[in-house]
Design a protein around this motif. Structure first.
Motif, mmCIF file in Angstrom:
data_model
loop_
_atom_site.group_PDB
_atom_site.id
_atom_site.type_symbol
_atom_site.label_atom_id
_atom_site.label_comp_id
_atom_site.label_asym_id
_atom_site.label_seq_id
_atom_site.Cartn_x
_atom_site.Cartn_y
_atom_site.Cartn_z
ATOM 1 N N ASN A 185 -9.801 -6.432 0.889
ATOM 2 C CA ASN A 185 -8.671 -6.944 1.657
ATOM 3 C C ASN A 185 -8.228 -5.959 2.737
ATOM 4 O O ASN A 185 -8.528 -4.759 2.656
ATOM 5 N N TRP A 235 -7.876 -4.534 -5.154
ATOM 6 C CA TRP A 235 -6.748 -5.232 -5.784
ATOM 7 C C TRP A 235 -7.205 -6.479 -6.529
ATOM 8 O O TRP A 235 -6.763 -6.742 -7.634
ATOM 9 N N ASP A 236 -8.071 -7.288 -5.908
ATOM 10 C CA ASP A 236 -8.555 -8.531 -6.524
ATOM 11 C C ASP A 236 -9.631 -8.247 -7.562
ATOM 12 O O ASP A 236 -10.434 -7.330 -7.389
ATOM 13 N N LEU A 285 -4.843 -9.461 -10.543
ATOM 14 C CA LEU A 285 -4.407 -8.635 -9.426
ATOM 15 C C LEU A 285 -3.996 -7.272 -9.955
ATOM 16 O O LEU A 285 -3.158 -7.174 -10.855
ATOM 17 N N TYR A 295 -2.096 -4.451 -8.779
ATOM 18 C CA TYR A 295 -1.171 -4.015 -7.729
ATOM 19 C C TYR A 295 -1.103 -2.491 -7.714
ATOM 20 O O TYR A 295 -1.087 -1.836 -8.744
ATOM 21 N N LEU A 313 -5.079 -11.921 -4.478
ATOM 22 C CA LEU A 313 -4.134 -11.349 -3.518
ATOM 23 C C LEU A 313 -3.749 -12.345 -2.436
ATOM 24 O O LEU A 313 -2.560 -12.536 -2.144
ATOM 25 N N THR A 345 -0.020 -14.064 -2.291
ATOM 26 C CA THR A 345 0.735 -13.767 -1.076
ATOM 27 C C THR A 345 1.176 -15.053 -0.394
ATOM 28 O O THR A 345 2.343 -15.202 -0.007
ATOM 29 N N VAL A 402 3.993 -8.884 -2.432
ATOM 30 C CA VAL A 402 3.228 -9.555 -3.468
ATOM 31 C C VAL A 402 3.437 -8.860 -4.812
ATOM 32 O O VAL A 402 3.716 -7.651 -4.871
#
Length: 299
Positions: free
Chosen positions: A40, A62-63, A87, A89, A126, A130, A246
């Motif tokens: 991302n 993240w994903d 996710l 974070y 993500l 979002t 997010v």
């Protein structure tokens, strides 16, 4: 295990694969055997040092899409072998999802959509969370109008689909060559980048981070939602200005996964790379005109 990290800030050339210990899940956590992980824009920002962390090794990603490998106390309902998405974070962390294994809070994972493979499922967490949160923050009602900037991107494209499902009239702002794409996602009207919509709208979801230029399209007393804290425009004309942040939300992620399985939400993958080619994936992320998520696959 192998994990993608940066030891110094800079461009894609700073991305490398290192050896790391397999993490152990604590209470309320699960370990996921990673099969695919999205790359991302936030990963590029971490790599460039936008969030700090100089002098330490930083893990990227993240994903995640994969299978449960182990569960800590209090998370045994997540049985080994179960396919999940999640996710992870955290802007500056020692390990991310660009690795062979990752540990997540059990509340951050959801059953993976069954209708797509791991590489496609990895495009959901993500971007989907979002888009969904940004639309919730807009607070619009069915029949209201929304302008989504960056509508051909990963977040914008999902936002178009979710907004249409919520009964909103969607105007999509994207590149001149993206009209067919955004209309296929459900947009009623199309505005080429650099142009203005025919009239004002009730709200703007500013996925392209246009700021004040996008705020100008909102009616007096309408709503504007941005995606990057600190990049939002000044408030004016009674327009409510909100910036979404997010959060790892397994329940919401499960709802989005179900929409994928029902055919109501389409995920797009631009290109896949093996874990060893993570630097190439970062270069592809920065290439202009990318449509869909760049994904790392892990065998």
């Amino acid at each position: 295990m192998r994990a993608v990290v940066v030891d110094a800030f800079g461009g894609p050339e700073q991305v490398r694969v290192a050896e790391a210990e397999v993490p152990e899940p604590a209470a309320g956590q699960v370990r996921v055997r990673v099969r695919a992980a999205g790359v991302n824009p936030v990963d590029g920002a971490v790599r460039a040092g936008v969030f700090g962390g100089a002098g330490q090794r930083i893990g990227l990603g993240w994903d995640v899409a994969g299978e449960i490998d182990a569960a800590g106390p209090g998370a045994q309902e997540w049985t080994p072998g179960r396919r999940v998405v999640g996710l992870h974070y955290g802007k500056v962390k020692p390990l991310g999802t660009h690795a062979e294994y990752v540990v997540l809070d059990a509340s951050a994972v959801a059953p993976a959509p069954e209708s797509v493979d791991a590489a496609v499922a990895a495009a959901l967490p993500l971007s989907g969370l979002t888009a969904a949160r940004a639309l919730d923050l807009l607070g619009l009602a069915p029949g209201d109008s929304v302008l989504i900037t960056g509508a051909a991107g990963s977040v914008g494209g999902l936002a178009v689909q979710l907004a249409v499902r919520a009964g909103l009239t969607v105007t999509a702002l994207a590149g001149e060559g993206d009209e067919e794409l955004v209309r296929s996602l459900g947009a009623t009207a199309f505005v080429p980048r650099g142009s203005a919509p025919a009239g004002v709208v009730d709200g703007v979801l500013d996925a392209a981070v246009l700021g004040a230029a996008a705020l100008a399209f909102v009616r007096d007393g309408g709503a504007y939602v941005g995606l990057i804290p600190g990049a939002e425009p000044a408030r004016e004309r009674g327009v409510r200005v909100v910036v979404q942040e997010v959060a790892a939300d397994g329940a919401e992620l499960g709802r989005l996964a179900a929409l994928v399985d029902s055919g109501a939400l389409t995920l797009r993958v631009a290109e896949t790379f093996g874990l060893a080619d993570a630097a190439k994936a970062h270069a592809a992320l920065a290439a202009p005109g990318t449509r869909g998520r760049v994904v790392l696959t892990v065998s």
